[in-house]
Design an enzyme around this catalytic site. Structure first.
Site, mmCIF file in Angstrom:
data_model
loop_
_atom_site.group_PDB
_atom_site.id
_atom_site.type_symbol
_atom_site.label_atom_id
_atom_site.label_comp_id
_atom_site.label_asym_id
_atom_site.label_seq_id
_atom_site.Cartn_x
_atom_site.Cartn_y
_atom_site.Cartn_z
ATOM 1 N N ASP A 2 0.918 -1.241 0.054
ATOM 2 C CA ASP A 2 -0.020 -0.045 -0.002
ATOM 3 C C ASP A 2 0.783 1.225 0.007
ATOM 4 O OD1 ASP A 2 -2.278 1.631 0.165
ATOM 5 O OD2 ASP A 2 -3.200 0.508 1.777
ATOM 6 N N TRP A 3 0.425 2.405 -0.055
ATOM 7 C CA TRP A 3 1.042 3.607 -0.232
ATOM 8 C C TRP A 3 1.766 3.999 0.997
ATOM 9 C CZ3 TRP A 3 -0.603 1.507 -4.322
ATOM 10 C CH2 TRP A 3 -0.806 2.135 -5.713
#
Length: 698
Positions: free
Chosen positions: A263-264
């Site tokens: 995920d970011w």
């Protein structure tokens, strides 16, 4: 299009049993062939090229210019294509579409209990992705609903792993049938948005396998080509850096063999990342920013870099993502059809929770005066964050009601007591704005709560319309409301569906994919915030210490918890009213004594005893009567949605297999169905069991 691709598309449309499961998706290029192609490129790549490939470029997966391999575009999220707009109203990214359909929230999709709709919903989104040059959709989001306060519940599919699994497998097949990659997220144990990058999920092995992994398992078995690791820690390790989470649980236990991305900004240690089984860091290199230096110093192995780069290439080759799609991109999107899919989803997913004295439906041709007020009358109700989809042709509630009921509709923003009393019917809209990055209170703001209390006291014919991404506190006013409609976030056409349900043009058939408790203290996750902290805590996330979230309830989530603790929910899992009535009879289980590996057929006759056509969701639960380990009182193991005319009867059949009777055995590291007695329970909700039969596993 190759013959293999055509056959895959055809097969993915075939429903082969009453669970709604479909034949899995197979990529147009086999794993073996894609692996060979990736190996050829990998052998020619420099270390610098490999390193560059392992980290994204904002929303892009990087390409390789020397090999004429283009960058690949990703986009959020599960309920449609999120197009990012700048301050001038222009789309930030170079995509090939100027608008995208705002579909109802995934939790509403789950409320349909209709796997066919899940396929159409996702296929429509995939068509818009392909036309927009988007190769990876960063969804479906599929974390299990554990607490009502989680800000991303609306992006997910409810509290039950079996229901979520059946919806998700059809979502994956529908999306990927268009050539768009489904990215299952967030793996694993991401059930809170409070300081989400600082939470540590403390959870046992059995709970992971029985509650939090089955939806991912179903998506993988359906052919999903990508997985996104979660922000949180699992038992002390960040998911994107955890060998246990990715290599053990995801790759070994669930057999996933394609691309895994972070995920970011969710990973921090490059050495751990390269050894964990992760392939791609998004959106840029942070943990991997010193990777070349780490290789030179021997901290990171070249073989791990090769594995990561090869996995990215292999996945993209398997889906033909590097090929020229110009002819498909130029194809016109059938937006009208997509709007109809969104509308059908809303029609079947809005849940009627209460209907005292049959106040609904409201006669379309009557003369009653209808006063409308509340929160989402003149603006759209929807969630935010990565799931936000702007949509087009957005229909506000007021316009939908006026079209359905004409000049009988009177909108008053702040009605006084006299105005409320004079109305024949009052429609009051309430709800919450949910989004990622924060949790929100179970209780409504005082202003909203007091408005509803004022209205239900003044007018006994009050219909409360709720727009929210999960359960809210309704205990104070629910007994006094004449009717309650749970509309979630219904998408750009959802208010049309709501108006049609209010008028009786559409008979509601949605069923709750969650339990709604009377108070937040009744949820299994209470309490979960660090001692002394509030949801409004303003400490920057990166400055907040890591805190533990203990999944002390284990496998007893949602209705399993309420059953085990003898807690009466306000509205139970699987519940939803209709303008029709349905009877159940002639339950038969064949055979009633069997060995664990033998399939079991459940049949029951359902009849519409009402005066209007309607749909009923027949739910099958299994109860282990003689379990030697703690097991829930009942577990959903089958369902089907049946459409019946007035007076019509149908015989419904569903199959149960060994997994339907099994629990995860931590000693043997596998699924175990113990010999002994089980009850097969058939009903219209988890708390409304109509028929039951005892069976025996030899």
């Amino acid at each position: 299009m190759t013959l293999r691709t055509l056959v895959t598309l055809i097969l993915s449309l075939i429903i082969f049993n009453n669970y709604g499961q479909t034949n899995p998706f197979f990529p147009p290029v086999s794993y073996e062939e894609a692996d060979k192609r990736a190996k050829v490129i990998l052998q020619q790549m420099t270390l610098e090229e490999k390193v560059e490939l392992l980290a994204g470029d904002d929303m892009l997966i990087r390409g390789l210019k020397r090999f004429n391999i283009p960058s690949v575009t990703t986009a959020d999220a599960t309920q449609g294509v999120r197009l990012a707009w700048d301050e001038q109203g222009k789309i930030k990214w170079n995509v090939g579409i100027e608008k995208s359909t705002a579909f109802p929230a995934p939790i509403l999709l789950a409320s349909t209990w209709n796997t066919d709709i899940a396929y159409d919903y996702a296929r429509s989104i995939g068509e818009e992705c392909r036309a927009g040059k988007i190769r990876f959709l960063l969804g479906p989001g599929m974390n299990i609903y554990r607490i009502s306060q989680c800000g991303r519940n609306f992006e997910y599919f409810g509290e039950d792993p079996f229901l979520a699994a059946r919806i998700i497998e059809n979502y994956v097949i529908g999306l990927q049938s268009t050539g768009t990659v489904a990215t299952l997220k967030h793996f694993l144990g991401n059930q809170t948005e409070f300081k989400r990058r600082r939470s540590n999920t403390v959870v046992d092995e059995r709970t992971l396998h029985e509650i939090y992994m089955p939806a991912f398992e179903a998506g993988i078995d359906a052919g999903a080509m990508a997985v996104m690791a979660a922000y949180n820690q699992i038992n002390g390790e960040w998911c994107g850096e955890s060998n246990y989470v990715i290599n053990k649980l995801l790759r070994k236990d669930l057999g996933f063999k394609w691309l895994v991305m972070s995920d970011w900004w969710s990973v921090y240690n490059g050495e751990k990342v390269t050894r964990s089984g992760l392939d791609l860091e998004m959106p840029w290199a942070t943990a991997l920013k010193e990777i070349k230096k780490d290789v030179e110093e021997g901290k990171i192995l070249k073989s791990d870099i090769d594995r990561m780069a090869k996995s990215i290439l292999r996945t993209c080759f398997a889906m033909n993502l590097y090929d020229d799609y110009k002819s498909e991109i130029k194809a016109k999107i059938n937006y009208d059809n997509h709007e109809q899919v969104a509308l059908k989803t809303a029609r079947e997913g809005i849940v009627l929770l209460k209907n005292s004295q049959d106040i609904l439906p409201i006669s379309k041709n009557g003369t009653s005066k209808i006063l409308v007020t509340g929160k989402y009358v003149d603006k759209m109700a929807r969630g935010g964050g990565a799931a936000f989809v702007k949509g087009y042709n957005n229909i506000i509630l007021l316009d939908a009601l006026k079209k359905e009921f004409g000049n009988r509709i009177q909108y008053i923003e702040n009605p006084d007591i006299d105005e409320l009393k004079k109305a024949d019917i009052v429609l009051v809209s309430t709800g919450t704005f949910d989004e990622e990055g924060s949790d929100r209170p179970f209780t409504l703001p005082d202003k909203d709560e007091n408005l509803i209390l004022k209205i239900v006291e003044a007018n006994k014919n009050t219909v409360v319309i709720v727009n929210s991404g999960s359960g809210i506190h309704m205990t104070n006013w629910a007994p006094k409301a004449a009717a309650i409609l749970y509309c979630w976030y219904p998408g750009q056409t959802g208010n049309i569906a709501l108006a049609e349900i209010l008028s009786g043009k559409v008979n509601p058939s949605g069923k709750l994919p969650i339990s709604i408790e009377k108070r937040f203290e009744d949820t299994p996750g209470y309490p979960y915030l660090p001692n002394g902290e509030e949801l409004t805590d303003t400490t920057p996330e990166h400055e907040h210490p890591v805190y533990n979230v203990h999944y002390k309830e284990g496998i007893f989530v949602g209705y399993r918890w309420h059953d085990s603790k003898k807690i009466e929910p306000l509205f139970p899992f699987g519940f939803g009213l209709s303008y029709s009535a349905f009877s159940y009879k002639k339950l038969k289980v064949t055979p009633n004594s069997f060995i664990a590996d033998q399939p079991v057929v459940i049949s029951v006759e359902v009849k519409n005893t009402g005066s209007v056509a309607g749909a009923e969701v027949v739910q099958v639960y299994v109860s282990d009567v003689e379990a030697t380990v703690p097991r829930p009182e009942k577990e959903l193991k089958g369902f089907t949605k049946v459409y019946l005319k007035p007076g019509e009867s149908k015989k419904i059949e569903m199959k149960l297999d060994k997994r339907s009777f099994s629990y995860w055995d931590v000693d043997s590291k596998g699924w175990k169905a113990e010999p002994g007695k089980y009850n097969i329970l058939v009903g219209s909700s988890s708390r409304n069991i109509k028929l039951h039969k005892e069976v025996n596993i030899k």
